[in-house]
Design a protein around this motif. Structure first.
Motif, PDB file in Angstrom:
ATOM      1  N   ALA A  40       0.855  -1.190   0.000  1.00 50.57           N
ATOM      2  CA  ALA A  40       0.000   0.000   0.000  1.00 50.57           C
ATOM      3  C   ALA A  40       0.891   1.239   0.000  1.00 50.57           C
ATOM      4  CB  ALA A  40      -0.912   0.010   1.221  1.00 50.57           C
ATOM      5  N   PRO A  41       0.366   2.355  -0.469  1.00 54.81           N
ATOM      6  CA  PRO A  41       1.139   3.604  -0.404  1.00 54.81           C
ATOM      7  C   PRO A  41       0.947   4.291   0.942  1.00 54.81           C
ATOM      8  CG  PRO A  41      -0.906   3.996  -1.568  1.00 54.81           C
ATOM      9  CD  PRO A  41      -0.903   2.533  -1.192  1.00 54.81           C
ATOM     10  N   ALA A  42       1.798   5.270   1.223  1.00 61.42           N
ATOM     11  CA  ALA A  42       1.645   6.056   2.444  1.00 61.42           C
ATOM     12  C   ALA A  42       0.419   6.950   2.371  1.00 61.42           C
ATOM     13  CB  ALA A  42       2.892   6.893   2.696  1.00 61.42           C
ATOM     14  N   SER A  51      -5.600  11.141   1.143  1.00 59.50           N
ATOM     15  CA  SER A  51      -6.052  10.099   2.052  1.00 59.50           C
ATOM     16  C   SER A  51      -4.828   9.352   2.572  1.00 59.50           C
ATOM     17  CB  SER A  51      -6.987   9.117   1.340  1.00 59.50           C
ATOM     18  OG  SER A  51      -8.134   9.765   0.832  1.00 59.50           O
ATOM     19  N   PRO A  52      -4.439   9.587   3.833  1.00 60.30           N
ATOM     20  CA  PRO A  52      -3.259   8.899   4.371  1.00 60.30           C
ATOM     21  C   PRO A  52      -3.560   7.446   4.703  1.00 60.30           C
ATOM     22  CG  PRO A  52      -4.269  10.244   6.066  1.00 60.30           C
ATOM     23  CD  PRO A  52      -5.052  10.509   4.802  1.00 60.30           C
ATOM     24  N   LEU A  63       2.869  -5.975   5.841  1.00 60.70           N
ATOM     25  CA  LEU A  63       2.463  -4.744   5.172  1.00 60.70           C
ATOM     26  C   LEU A  63       3.714  -3.997   4.734  1.00 60.70           C
ATOM     27  CD1 LEU A  63       0.311  -2.666   4.317  1.00 60.70           C
ATOM     28  CD2 LEU A  63       0.519  -1.654   6.614  1.00 60.70           C
ATOM     29  N   ARG A  64       3.818  -3.733   3.445  1.00 66.52           N
ATOM     30  CA  ARG A  64       4.943  -2.993   2.893  1.00 66.52           C
ATOM     31  C   ARG A  64       4.406  -1.682   2.308  1.00 66.52           C
ATOM     32  NH1 ARG A  64       7.000  -6.133   5.724  1.00 66.52           N
ATOM     33  NH2 ARG A  64       8.398  -7.867   5.166  1.00 66.52           N
ATOM     34  N   VAL A  65       4.866  -0.591   2.862  1.00 67.35           N
ATOM     35  CA  VAL A  65       4.432   0.728   2.408  1.00 67.35           C
ATOM     36  C   VAL A  65       5.466   1.259   1.429  1.00 67.35           C
ATOM     37  CG1 VAL A  65       3.786   3.063   3.102  1.00 67.35           C
ATOM     38  CG2 VAL A  65       3.268   1.126   4.604  1.00 67.35           C
ATOM     39  N   LEU A  66       5.060   1.410   0.174  1.00 64.44           N
ATOM     40  CA  LEU A  66       5.965   1.877  -0.877  1.00 64.44           C
ATOM     41  C   LEU A  66       5.491   3.234  -1.392  1.00 64.44           C
ATOM     42  CD1 LEU A  66       6.596  -1.340  -3.031  1.00 64.44           C
ATOM     43  CD2 LEU A  66       7.959  -0.432  -1.139  1.00 64.44           C
TER      44      LEU A  66
END
Length: 380
Positions: A40-42, A51-52, A63-66
């Motif tokens: 998911a994005p930041a 939308s954070p 969960l990997r935030v890219l």
């Protein structure tokens, strides 16, 4: 342990997972034994603003935030570092929940191919549109590369076929609802409150709802929750029709407050009208209302009849008289309202919870990898 015995490794990615409620599907997938990496994005930027990434319980999967390149561009955004993550994780399946004509999807599927992973994409697009270069080329590449396609509605599956996709397709919405949050009230509302929840734009047909309700006899009121460019015109129409005293207008509320609002309604209406460049792709509010034990009425635009099935009332889009007749049936029959409330809740529990969507998704994964018993009956 052989490859067929171990848990399937899946990398699932979409900008939509900034929403914590949607990540509940990831938790359900993990509960079913999927070794899951969720990307998911930041944040995601669109016409509504930024939308954070919402906080949530992400303990059952990775969960990997890219970062997103070109954040806010629906068709041109892409995940920075996703190719490297795929090489590192070496998943069996890369599941990209973005349209096949989007750059993000093509880049993810290319990375999957290089790593030897199978690839799955998702589409909502229920109109047969011919895209300009480079999007048409991205779409064709995804069609050639994917092992399976998921379509959020039946017409989207037909569009895939019409545009030349020959691989397996399964009709399955992207997300379900939480039946504990969206649950029925202890007792149904005593007053006949007709509800609409959604954008106030011409294609949603709220003007038709005002006209249909205006012809009802007896006691009724209309609750409209939403915002949009048609708000003033609709309020003026209510005045013109002489029903303004019976209409309550509500600004949009935070998502945690939506179930309580739905439970205050005697029925919910989605009177959408198809346009040359738009028709209803799903109608999530229908599922939310049904989960709350609220009888639903919808037009036959796009996917609405398939979502409602036998658990509500469907009328021909644009037909004010038919909509009025449906409302009058519900108004005059508390028994019918109770029957549809039970049927709607049961339909959601069977087909539209996050757990149900996750179960069907795992069946797709098993089919892609040649495991399990194969697909359910919604395979196309």
């Amino acid at each position: 342990m052989t490859a067929s015995d171990r848990a399937m490794r899946v990398l699932l990615a979409s900008k939509a997972y900034v929403v914590a409620e949607y990540r509940r599907k990831a938790a359900e997938l993990a509960e079913l034994g999927v070794d899951l990496t969720l990307v998911a994005p930041a944040s995601w930027q669109d016409e509504r603003g930024r939308s954070p990434l919402e906080p949530g319980d992400d303990s059952s999967y990775r969960l990997r935030v890219l970062p997103l390149a070109l954040n806010g561009h629906f068709h041109l955004h892409w995940f920075r570092g996703l190719g490297g993550l795929i090489r590192q994780e070496r998943p069996d399946i890369v599941h990209m929940e973005e349209e096949p004509y989007n750059l993000a999807t093509a880049l993810a599927l290319a990375a999957a191919r290089r790593s030897g992973a199978r690839a799955v994409f998702f589409t909502w697009q229920n109109l047969n549109r011919r895209y300009p270069v480079p999007f048409r080329l991205l779409e064709r590449y995804c069609y050639r590369t994917a092992s399976h396609a998921l379509s959020g509605n039946t017409e989207a599956a037909a569009v895939l076929r019409a545009k030349g996709y020959t691989g397996p397709v399964t009709v399955l919405p992207q997300f379900g609802v939480d039946p504990d949050r969206f649950s029925p009230p202890p007792a149904p509302p005593k007053d006949f409150v007709i509800g609409y929840v959604g954008r106030l734009v011409p294609e949603k047909g709220v003007d038709l709802l005002l006209r249909a309700a205006g012809g009802l006899t007896g006691e009724w009121s209309l609750s409209i929750l939403g915002a949009g460019p048609e708000a003033k015109n609709l309020q003026g129409l209510a005045e013109q029709l002489g029903v303004a005293p019976r209409v309550r207008w509500h600004d949009p509320v935070p998502s945690p407050h939506v179930p309580a609002h739905l439970r205050s309604l005697a029925c919910l209406v989605l009177p959408s009208i198809s346009r040359p460049h738009w028709k209803e792709q799903f109608g999530r509010v229908l599922v939310e209302a049904m989960a709350c034990g609220v009888p639903v009425v919808g037009s036959d635009s796009g996917e609405i009849p398939n979502v409602i099935g036998p658990a509500g009332l469907v009328f021909p889009e644009g037909d004010v008289a038919a909509l009025r007749a449906s409302l009058a049936r519900l108004q005059s029959s508390p028994a019918l309202r109770r029957e549809l409330a039970v049927a709607g809740r049961q339909r959601v529990l069977e087909h539209y919870t996050q757990a149900a969507i996750a179960r069907e998704t795992v069946r797709v994964y098993e089919a892609v990898l040649g495991r399990g018993t194969g697909l359910s009956l919604n395979a196309q």
